[in-house]
Write an enzyme that holds these catalytic residues in place. Structure first.
Site, PDB file in Angstrom:
ATOM      1  N   CYS A  17      -2.236  -0.401   7.379  1.00 22.71           N
ATOM      2  CA  CYS A  17      -1.401   0.789   7.242  1.00 22.71           C
ATOM      3  C   CYS A  17      -1.355   1.585   8.536  1.00 22.71           C
ATOM      4  O   CYS A  17      -0.308   2.109   8.910  1.00 22.71           O
ATOM      5  CB  CYS A  17      -1.896   1.657   6.088  1.00 22.71           C
ATOM      6  SG  CYS A  17      -1.623   0.880   4.478  1.00 22.71           S
ATOM      7  N   GLU A  45       0.997   3.869   1.901  1.00 26.15           N
ATOM      8  CA  GLU A  45       1.550   4.254   3.206  1.00 26.15           C
ATOM      9  C   GLU A  45       2.728   3.365   3.600  1.00 26.15           C
ATOM     10  O   GLU A  45       3.749   3.859   4.079  1.00 26.15           O
ATOM     11  CB  GLU A  45       0.471   4.183   4.298  1.00 26.15           C
ATOM     12  CG  GLU A  45      -0.689   5.123   4.090  1.00 26.15           C
ATOM     13  CD  GLU A  45      -1.850   4.503   3.315  1.00 26.15           C
ATOM     14  OE1 GLU A  45      -2.977   4.993   3.502  1.00 26.15           O
ATOM     15  OE2 GLU A  45      -1.634   3.545   2.541  1.00 26.15           O
ATOM     16  N   HIS A  59       0.844  -1.188   0.000  1.00 31.87           N
ATOM     17  CA  HIS A  59       0.000   0.000   0.000  1.00 31.87           C
ATOM     18  C   HIS A  59       0.885   1.246   0.000  1.00 31.87           C
ATOM     19  O   HIS A  59       2.056   1.197   0.394  1.00 31.87           O
ATOM     20  CB  HIS A  59      -0.899   0.010   1.236  1.00 31.87           C
ATOM     21  CG  HIS A  59      -1.978  -1.020   1.198  1.00 31.87           C
ATOM     22  ND1 HIS A  59      -3.094  -0.940   2.006  1.00 31.87           N
ATOM     23  CD2 HIS A  59      -2.126  -2.153   0.467  1.00 31.87           C
ATOM     24  CE1 HIS A  59      -3.876  -1.973   1.768  1.00 31.87           C
ATOM     25  NE2 HIS A  59      -3.310  -2.732   0.841  1.00 31.87           N
ATOM     26  N   CYS A  73      -5.991   2.079   6.005  1.00 37.30           N
ATOM     27  CA  CYS A  73      -6.650   0.839   6.406  1.00 37.30           C
ATOM     28  C   CYS A  73      -6.011   0.367   7.714  1.00 37.30           C
ATOM     29  O   CYS A  73      -4.972   0.898   8.135  1.00 37.30           O
ATOM     30  CB  CYS A  73      -6.491  -0.210   5.306  1.00 37.30           C
ATOM     31  SG  CYS A  73      -4.813  -0.872   5.153  1.00 37.30           S
TER      32      CYS A  73
END
Length: 156
Positions: free
Chosen positions: A85, A54, A52, A82
């Site tokens: 993250c 992040e 992801h 999420c």
């Protein structure tokens, strides 16, 4: 540079992701007003569900600063983190996260989000992380439509 400027940089990362056939998420890490890392989602490119934006930005920042303690940093992201993250942000000791679109916006766009907002999750976990809705939410939400129109990758 203020919050809006860093969110703009995260939006640029998300646009690069979309153009490259990735999902519409971007993130940057800042320390004392300086850009430390900028990344986008590379899940499809890497074949790695943890890639992801992040997480990628945190990895870059830790490498650049040669430390896993990013407590003097802020992370900006085009979408509310999420749970995975948010945990990575917490473990990196980042003090503040500023996001554009919400987890609900990502779910509405077709992503299989765990529908626990980041602020609630941080509070439930006892984290001192400051979770803030930032500027440019609509511009960040528009990334989902741009991604749909590009039709170069799919939700996961």
């Amino acid at each position: 540079m203020q919050d809006e400027g860093f969110i703009q940089l995260a939006i640029q990362q998300a646009r690069e992701a979309i153009a490259g056939g990735q999902s519409p998420f971007g993130s940057v890490v800042e320390r004392e007003g300086a850009l430390i890392a900028a990344a986008h989602n590379t899940v499809w490119h890497d074949g790695d569900p943890t890639s992801h934006a992040e997480v990628n930005a945190i990895r870059q920042a830790a490498k650049r600063l040669n430390t896993i303690d990013l407590s003097d940093c802020t992370i900006y992201t085009t979408c509310e983190p999420c749970p995975m993250c948010l945990a990575a942000i917490h473990w990196a000791k980042i003090r503040r996260v500023v996001f554009g679109a919400s987890i609900a916006d990502a779910a509405e766009a077709g992503f299989s989000e765990l529908r626990v907002d980041a602020r609630t999750l941080a509070k439930m976990g006892g984290s001192g992380l400051k979770v803030e809705e930032g500027p440019l939410r609509e511009e960040c939400r528009e990334l989902f439509e741009l991604w749909r129109k590009a039709n170069l990758s799919k939700a996961y």
